[in-house]
Motif scaffolding. Structure first.
Motif, PDB file in Angstrom:
ATOM      1  N   HIS A  16      92.798  13.055  56.417  1.00 24.96           N
ATOM      2  CA  HIS A  16      91.915  13.346  55.274  1.00 24.96           C
ATOM      3  C   HIS A  16      92.697  13.942  54.107  1.00 24.96           C
ATOM      4  CE1 HIS A  16      88.538  14.420  52.904  1.00 24.96           C
ATOM      5  NE2 HIS A  16      88.340  15.637  53.375  1.00 24.96           N
ATOM      6  N   PHE A  17      93.017  13.055  53.125  1.00 22.64           N
ATOM      7  CA  PHE A  17      93.713  13.485  51.915  1.00 22.64           C
ATOM      8  C   PHE A  17      92.778  13.648  50.722  1.00 22.64           C
ATOM      9  CE2 PHE A  17      96.904  10.814  54.184  1.00 22.64           C
ATOM     10  CZ  PHE A  17      97.906  11.759  54.349  1.00 22.64           C
ATOM     11  N   ALA A  18      91.640  12.950  50.731  1.00 21.49           N
ATOM     12  CA  ALA A  18      90.804  12.830  49.539  1.00 21.49           C
ATOM     13  C   ALA A  18      90.389  14.200  49.012  1.00 21.49           C
ATOM     14  CB  ALA A  18      89.573  11.984  49.846  1.00 21.49           C
ATOM     15  N   GLY A  19      90.648  14.434  47.734  1.00 22.76           N
ATOM     16  CA  GLY A  19      90.267  15.704  47.123  1.00 22.76           C
ATOM     17  C   GLY A  19      91.008  15.922  45.820  1.00 22.76           C
ATOM     18  N   LEU A  20      90.506  16.840  45.039  1.00 22.58           N
ATOM     19  CA  LEU A  20      91.155  17.220  43.783  1.00 22.58           C
ATOM     20  C   LEU A  20      92.167  18.324  44.081  1.00 22.58           C
ATOM     21  CD1 LEU A  20      87.943  17.336  41.544  1.00 22.58           C
ATOM     22  CD2 LEU A  20      89.594  15.461  41.774  1.00 22.58           C
ATOM     23  N   LYS A  21      93.229  18.416  43.231  1.00 21.36           N
ATOM     24  CA  LYS A  21      94.335  19.279  43.652  1.00 21.36           C
ATOM     25  C   LYS A  21      95.057  20.057  42.554  1.00 21.36           C
ATOM     26  CE  LYS A  21      97.869  15.659  43.410  1.00 21.36           C
ATOM     27  NZ  LYS A  21      99.007  15.038  44.083  1.00 21.36           N
ATOM     28  N   ALA A  22      94.478  20.204  41.374  1.00 25.66           N
ATOM     29  CA  ALA A  22      95.156  20.944  40.300  1.00 25.66           C
ATOM     30  C   ALA A  22      94.565  22.347  40.175  1.00 25.66           C
ATOM     31  CB  ALA A  22      95.030  20.196  38.981  1.00 25.66           C
ATOM     32  N   VAL A  23      95.412  23.353  40.312  1.00 26.03           N
ATOM     33  CA  VAL A  23      94.936  24.738  40.307  1.00 26.03           C
ATOM     34  C   VAL A  23      94.216  25.069  39.001  1.00 26.03           C
ATOM     35  CG1 VAL A  23      95.671  27.149  40.267  1.00 26.03           C
ATOM     36  CG2 VAL A  23      96.624  25.584  41.969  1.00 26.03           C
ATOM     37  N   GLY A  24      94.856  24.772  37.864  1.00 28.95           N
ATOM     38  CA  GLY A  24      94.256  25.114  36.569  1.00 28.95           C
ATOM     39  C   GLY A  24      92.920  24.427  36.359  1.00 28.95           C
ATOM     40  N   GLU A  25      92.851  23.165  36.723  1.00 28.02           N
ATOM     41  CA  GLU A  25      91.606  22.405  36.602  1.00 28.02           C
ATOM     42  C   GLU A  25      90.524  23.006  37.496  1.00 28.02           C
ATOM     43  OE1 GLU A  25      90.950  17.721  36.321  1.00 28.02           O
ATOM     44  OE2 GLU A  25      91.296  18.375  38.392  1.00 28.02           O
ATOM     45  N   ASN A  68     101.051  18.265  36.549  1.00 30.04           N
ATOM     46  CA  ASN A  68     100.867  19.656  36.967  1.00 30.04           C
ATOM     47  C   ASN A  68     102.044  20.155  37.791  1.00 30.04           C
ATOM     48  OD1 ASN A  68      98.083  20.385  36.061  1.00 30.04           O
ATOM     49  ND2 ASN A  68      97.559  18.571  37.261  1.00 30.04           N
ATOM     50  N   ASN A  69     102.882  19.212  38.263  1.00 30.38           N
ATOM     51  CA  ASN A  69     103.976  19.561  39.165  1.00 30.38           C
ATOM     52  C   ASN A  69     105.321  19.376  38.486  1.00 30.38           C
ATOM     53  OD1 ASN A  69     102.083  20.062  41.228  1.00 30.38           O
ATOM     54  ND2 ASN A  69     102.042  17.886  41.755  1.00 30.38           N
ATOM     55  N   LEU A  70     106.308  20.125  38.971  1.00 26.05           N
ATOM     56  CA  LEU A  70     107.608  20.188  38.311  1.00 26.05           C
ATOM     57  C   LEU A  70     108.368  18.867  38.314  1.00 26.05           C
ATOM     58  CD1 LEU A  70     109.937  21.784  37.012  1.00 26.05           C
ATOM     59  CD2 LEU A  70     110.648  22.443  39.329  1.00 26.05           C
TER      60      LEU A  70
END
Length: 332
Positions: free
Chosen positions: A79-88, A197-199
């Motif tokens: 199960h990967f489905a999901g949102l993942k940006a901290v700021g958002e 969002n990632n380096l």
């Protein structure tokens, strides 16, 4: 085994599809394409020599998930489905709880109805929150500090309750650190929409000329060079960790939480310099103010993954950088 990957066309999902396919498993990908593209399916097929099954849909559609579990004779779910940006997540917490928590409940309802009770959950080191000690091990208290991290922690708690209620469930929550890099072929990798969002993708976009310079958020942290330190793990090492976790779950009921990291922290400037070294690129950068909520440093203890799964990360920081650059040079 027949494996369902929710969020299967995303960055980590697509690399895990390759690792599972190359290990002899049959994979079915479910994705709503909110942050990915169907072109990745052809690229997966090029790598593994077989086109995976794909269903365009949302994990919150319980009836759809039930149907594809039946049609594809699914044995286990990753199960990967999901949102993942901290700021958002701070700006839009309702969206994050709806996607990440409600989506998992929908998936569990579908699995339970079809008597499929083997699940690997894509969790995150964000569940730990501010370090009370380092490296984080799995006994470190969990105290997420933003909505994204709390959605991951809430899902872990739900899965723990499910496993406690029924001894036939087999659940592994894999706590990722910082996935980077791309498949060695250069065919699949991380290509976020909008500003990364990632380096690593940000560095790559500067290197290829899409952006003028890298912003380094803070150079006054209590770290060796003042920039933030993270545990970066090659995405293919991470993908292979899922294959190992699937083998581990076979015949082992219950709930586990397992870190997937390298145990080694690198600063922002060290990653940037490694990218320059690996690829012969110059990365212009500027120091910007710290971002609210960023931690000075965190990295994993990976001992439990080695002990339980027989897995450890193998690929170096230079390999992470070289594979990222190879992917960007394919014209993504």
């Amino acid at each position: 085994m027949n494996i369902l990957l929710t969020g299967g066309t995303g960055y980590i999902g697509s690399h895990t599809a390759v690792a599972l396919g190359q290990s002899g498993h049959e994979v079915t990908l479910l994705d709503n394409l909110s942050n990915s593209d169907t072109a990745v399916i052809d690229r997966i097929a090029q790598i593994i020599g077989k086109r995976p099954s794909f269903v365009h849909g949302d994990v919150r559609d319980t009836a759809l998930v039930r149907e594809l579990i039946k049609v594809h004779s699914i044995d286990a779910v990753v199960h990967f489905a999901g949102l993942k940006a901290v700021g958002e997540s701070v700006a839009h917490p309702v969206d994050y709880y709806a996607n990440n928590v409600q989506g998992t409940v929908s998936l569990l309802q579908a699995m339970q109805a079809e008597s499929v009770k083997s699940l690997i959950f894509s969790s995150s080191a964000t569940v730990y929150g501010v370090p009370q000690y380092l490296p984080y091990d799995e006994d470190h208290p969990t105290r997420a500090i933003n909505p994204y991290g709390r959605t991951k922690l809430h899902v872990e708690e739900i899965l723990h309750d499910v496993a406690q209620s029924d001894a036939s469930w087999r659940v592994a929550c894999l706590r990722y650190f910082n996935p980077v890099g791309a498949h060695e072929s250069g065919l699949i990798g991380e290509s976020p929409r909008g500003i990364p969002n990632n380096l690593m993708p940000f560095i790559a976009q500067v290197a290829i000329g899409m952006r003028s310079e890298l912003q380094v958020f803070g150079d006054d942290y209590p770290t060796p060079d003042g920039t933030g330190v993270r545990d970066y793990i090659h995405v293919m090492d991470l993908a292979e960790g899922h294959v190992a976790a699937l083998d581990y779950l076979n015949g082992r009921p219950g709930w586990s939480a397992i870190n997937l990291g390298t145990g080694q922290g690198y600063s922002v400037l060290e990653v940037m310099q490694a990218f320059e070294r690996a690829n012969g690129c110059a990365i212009p950068y500027a120091i910007a103010p710290r971002r609210s909520g960023d931690l000075a440093a965190y990295y994993a203890s990976a001992e439990q993954a080695h002990k339980l799964l027989g897995w450890s990360a193998k690929r170096s920081l230079d390999e992470m950088c070289a594979s990222t650059w190879r992917y960007y040079q394919t014209g993504v």
